[in-house]
Design a protein around this motif. Structure first.
Motif, mmCIF file in Angstrom:
data_model
loop_
_atom_site.group_PDB
_atom_site.id
_atom_site.type_symbol
_atom_site.label_atom_id
_atom_site.label_comp_id
_atom_site.label_asym_id
_atom_site.label_seq_id
_atom_site.Cartn_x
_atom_site.Cartn_y
_atom_site.Cartn_z
ATOM 1 N N PHE A 51 -40.895 13.445 -53.311
ATOM 2 C CA PHE A 51 -41.397 13.873 -54.616
ATOM 3 C C PHE A 51 -40.482 13.437 -55.743
ATOM 4 N N PHE A 52 -39.175 13.522 -55.477
ATOM 5 C CA PHE A 52 -38.230 13.258 -56.558
ATOM 6 C C PHE A 52 -38.384 11.831 -57.063
ATOM 7 N N ILE A 55 -41.724 11.345 -58.881
ATOM 8 C CA ILE A 55 -41.784 11.931 -60.218
ATOM 9 C C ILE A 55 -40.918 11.141 -61.186
ATOM 10 N N ILE A 56 -39.741 10.719 -60.703
ATOM 11 C CA ILE A 56 -38.873 9.958 -61.591
ATOM 12 C C ILE A 56 -39.549 8.651 -61.987
ATOM 13 N N VAL A 71 -42.699 8.196 -62.502
ATOM 14 C CA VAL A 71 -43.613 8.479 -63.606
ATOM 15 C C VAL A 71 -42.833 8.801 -64.869
ATOM 16 N N LEU A 72 -41.824 9.680 -64.709
ATOM 17 C CA LEU A 72 -41.098 10.176 -65.875
ATOM 18 C C LEU A 72 -40.413 9.033 -66.617
ATOM 19 N N TYR A 84 -40.502 5.418 -65.925
ATOM 20 C CA TYR A 84 -41.210 4.168 -66.211
ATOM 21 C C TYR A 84 -42.491 4.400 -66.985
ATOM 22 N N GLY A 132 -43.613 7.211 -68.348
ATOM 23 C CA GLY A 132 -43.542 8.127 -69.483
ATOM 24 C C GLY A 132 -42.668 7.643 -70.615
ATOM 25 N N VAL A 143 -37.774 17.659 -46.281
ATOM 26 C CA VAL A 143 -36.410 17.737 -46.786
ATOM 27 C C VAL A 143 -36.467 17.971 -48.280
ATOM 28 N N ASP A 144 -35.420 18.599 -48.783
ATOM 29 C CA ASP A 144 -35.343 18.812 -50.220
ATOM 30 C C ASP A 144 -34.701 17.572 -50.828
ATOM 31 N N ASP A 145 -35.537 16.616 -51.232
ATOM 32 C CA ASP A 145 -34.974 15.320 -51.617
ATOM 33 C C ASP A 145 -34.178 15.402 -52.909
ATOM 34 N N VAL A 146 -34.472 16.364 -53.779
ATOM 35 C CA VAL A 146 -33.670 16.478 -54.997
ATOM 36 C C VAL A 146 -32.218 16.747 -54.616
ATOM 37 N N HIS A 147 -32.049 17.710 -53.681
ATOM 38 C CA HIS A 147 -30.702 18.066 -53.271
ATOM 39 C C HIS A 147 -30.002 16.904 -52.601
#
Ligand code: SF4
Ligand code: SF4
Lengths: 176, 353, 167
Positions: C50-51, C54-55, C57-58, C60, C62, C126-130
């Motif tokens: 997800f990270f 989202i990045i 989109v955010l 590039y 956005g 997995v918590d990919d942000v972490h």
């Protein structure tokens, strides 16, 4: 000459804007509160409440033709109003008064007299220019219609709105 | 299991859409009534009792109006823009937890671990609708509105993003349901008196949280093009801004999209700083579905209060000049948000609980 | 289900990627690129990353593409839409692209690393942000800081250069 308006120097609390914003918000919420609890009353509920009784004497509503006490239509179809009307709202077709009539000396009467209320700007110049005190701006303001044709007041309508005007000069009654 | 999940998600999506779209219509009505009351008028009070059916009349008006397309526009993009303005605002709501649980189902559509980043990412797509509207209208005022909106949104997105960092420094998670859970346990972000109020650490932390809250709220104002930051559609300067060339329902989509964005923004503020669906001494949905509904109601009530503030501010403050807007964004809020991160970090590092 | 989604998003990505090149209108190209990024980010998300998604989109879609669009609109490029298609150039480009494609196809076919089996992850969620954060600030802390300084220097340089031009 260019005038330079010097901007006032603001101290830091003024430059923060927050006190001014808070003061403004306080004012608006006060108005909101007073209005919500009906403490301010400024709005008139139009179709139910009307301000007709408050209308001043000089109110300029729809222009209309008037009759005098003897019931004579005062307009003599001189067409001055047609000429002066800024948006050219007035259309007059004059007719000749037949010889046997009591007022034959007046010579002309409006055969047709139309005011297009879509065009009229309620300026009152027609009333001002009329040499016969024949056209007046009355207090009718709610002039509506479904078609353009509805919005043209013909002679009958104008006379109906105008009604009888008392206390005007009755010069044709005396003159020979 | 899979089908259960799908059905439940669909039901949640439809229900949330219904609530939010209804809320949107009544926000327009509230805007009109509140603005009127603030200005000592009455506002729409004729359609139905106290004008409550006014939104229906408005919708009918929008739908029945002639839907014309000006001859000089770029047709495809002209049609695309209103949709692009509406969709991001609604999509953002997918990650916002709008209630506790109802029959054991968590009241959030997609509880992803990058919740707040998702919000920012989708919100940053909202600018496309406005830019494309401005460009495809092929006329000067909409174009200027579009350009203004681009630079405004990009500028304020920075302060928006920086302002929430203290919250996540504290929580150590980007998941929005975690934010709410933390606030239930430790008290609301900006109201430390909820929960264990005797803890001095919490009062210390409330300082950066308060700053975050203020900066974030102001940035949300700018992001949703609300006054005092409504330069993309400043009537006095740009006729109507980016939607000058639009009419009927296409204009309606822009107009309502702004309100949906407002609702979404308020929902995020509520989630991040005002405790989400939590209210002191009201249990969550595990104590029965009635409480679950109450929690949803609390969430939307908080949103409604914030919407009132949005409207109240709009009818109080004058519009900023464009250079003032940019100065405020880049020189003021950006710096404050940055310093605030340091403040929060120092408090967290040197004043442990 | 996820295979179907994979194909849908891959098609979106490739289709809009081709549209970036084919479109004559620069704005349409830029918007196609945005859509391409969206497809890419959806692919990442379907892998539970997800990270990164989202990045994508955010950053590039956005921010970067908005600025691109902004510049394209301000420049108002009309020349490109009026230019006629140069058949020889298009043909040549297509041949080169095809050659590259065949090359890559065969190289990957021969590569032993491409054939290795990927064991399923021990814990799929997995918590990919972490993990990204931990990796970035522990293993790669120095390179990360250096890149930060480099970007800062570049930013300052750009501002200085553009300001000098004004005078
Ligand atoms: S009021 Fe003015 S506009 Fe109306 S008919 Fe008289 S002269 Fe014409
Ligand atoms: S209304 Fe008066 S000015 Fe107009 S034609 Fe009649 S007499 Fe003349």
């Amino acid at each position: 000459m260019a005038i330079t308006v010097s901007r006032p120097k603001l101290n830091w609390s003024e430059r923060l804007y927050l006190p001014a914003i808070a003061a403004g918000m306080a004012i608006t919420i006060k108005h909101f509160k007073n209005m919500l609890f009906g403490r301010t009353k400024v709005t008139m509920q139009y179709p139910e409440e009307k301000w007709d009784s408050h209308m001043p004497e000089h109110y300029r509503g729809a222009p209309a033709l008037v009759r005098d006490d003897t019931g004579r239509v005062r307009c003599v179809a001189c067409q001055l109003c047609e000429f002066i009307c800024p948006p050219r709202a007035i259309k007059i077709i004059p007719g000749e008064i037949p010889a046997g009539d009591r007022f034959a000396k007046v010579e002309k009467f409006p055969h047709e007299f139309d005011i297009d209320m879509i065009r009229c700007i309620y300026c009152g110049l027609c009333e001002e220019v009329c040499p016969e005190q024949a056209i007046y701006l009355r207090k009718d303001y709610a002039i509506t219609g479904f078609t353009r044709a509805d919005m043209v007041h013909n002679k009958e309508k104008l006379l109906e709105i105008g009604g009888v005007m008392h206390g005007v000069v009755l010069k044709w009654n005396e003159k020979k | 299991m899979d089908y259960f999940f799908l059905t439940i998600s669909l039901v949640k999506i439809v229900a949330l859409l219904a609530v939010v779209l209804g809320m949107m219509n009544y926000t327009v009505y509230a805007e009109r009534r509140i603005s009127a009351l603030i200005q000592d008028r009455l506002g729409p009070n004729r359609v139905g009792p106290a004008g409550l059916f006014q939104p229906i009349a408005d919708a009918a008006k929008f739908l029945l109006k002639e839907d014309f397309t000006p001859g000089h526009v770029n047709k495809f993009y002209y049609w695309l823009a209103p949709c692009l303005a509406m969709i991001p605002a609604i999509t953002t709501l997918a990650v916002v937890p709008f209630g506790s649980t109802l029959f054991g189902v968590p009241m959030v559509i997609a509880d992803i671990n990058v919740g707040v980043l998702f919000v920012f990412a989708i919100a940053s797509l909202g600018v496309y609708g406005i830019v494309i509207a401005g460009w495809s209208s092929n006329s000067k005022y909409p174009f200027l509105g579009g350009v203004r909106s681009t630079s405004q949104m990009i500028s304020y997105e920075l302060s928006l993003g920086l302002a929430v960092i203290p919250v996540f420094l504290l929580i150590g998670q980007l998941r929005l349901s975690e934010v709410v859970r933390y606030q239930i346990e430790h008290g609301w972000m900006i109201a430390p008196f909820v929960g264990d109020w005797a803890n001095p650490h919490k009062w210390l932390l409330a300082i950066p949280m308060m700053i975050s809250f203020v900066v974030f709220t102001i940035a949300i104002f700018a992001e949703t093009n609300r006054l005092p930051f409504d330069l993309p559609e400043a009537e006095t300067e740009l006729v109507g801004g980016y939607h000058t060339e639009y009419g009927s329902m296409k204009f309606g989509l822009f107009f309502l999209g702004e309100y949906v964005a407002m609702i979404t923004g308020s929902a995020i503020i509520v989630t991040l700083f005002l405790g989400g669906w939590h209210f002191p001494s009201i249990p969550d949905g595990s104590h029965g579905w009635g409480w679950g509904l109450v929690n949803i109601f609390i969430f939307f009530s908080k949103v409604a209060v914030l919407l009132f503030v949005f409207i109240w501010v709009r009818w109080t403050l004058p519009r900023f000049r464009y250079d003032q807007l940019m100065r405020l964004g880049w020189v003021f809020f950006f710096e404050i948000a940055l310093a605030n991160i340091f403040l929060a970090a120092i408090i967290l590092a040197y004043f442990p609980q | 289900m996820s295979a179907l989604l994979f194909w849908i998003f891959a098609l979106i990505m490739l289709g809009f990627g081709a549209a970036v090149v084919i479109n004559r209108n620069p704005i349409a190209s830029a918007l196609s690129l945005v859509m391409c990024f969206m497809g890419l980010s959806s692919l990442f998300m379907s892998l539970d990353a997800f990270f990164i998604g989202i990045i994508q989109v955010l950053v590039y879609a956005g921010a970067v593409m908005v600025l691109f669009l902004f510049i394209i609109m301000l420049l108002d490029l009309r020349v490109e839409t009026r230019r006629k298609t140069n058949v020889v150039a298009v043909g040549g480009g297509a041949v080169v692209a095809l050659a590259f494609f065949i090359q890559i196809f065969f190289v990957i076919g021969q590569l032993s690393a491409a054939k290795q089996p990927f064991p399923p992850l021990s814990s799929p969620k997995v918590d990919d942000v972490h993990s990204v954060g931990l990796l970035l600030f522990s293993n790669y802390n120095l390179p990360f800081q250096i890149i930060g300084v480099l970007v800062l220097v570049a930013t300052i340089g750009v501002i200085v250069l553009s300001k000098r031009e004004l005078r």
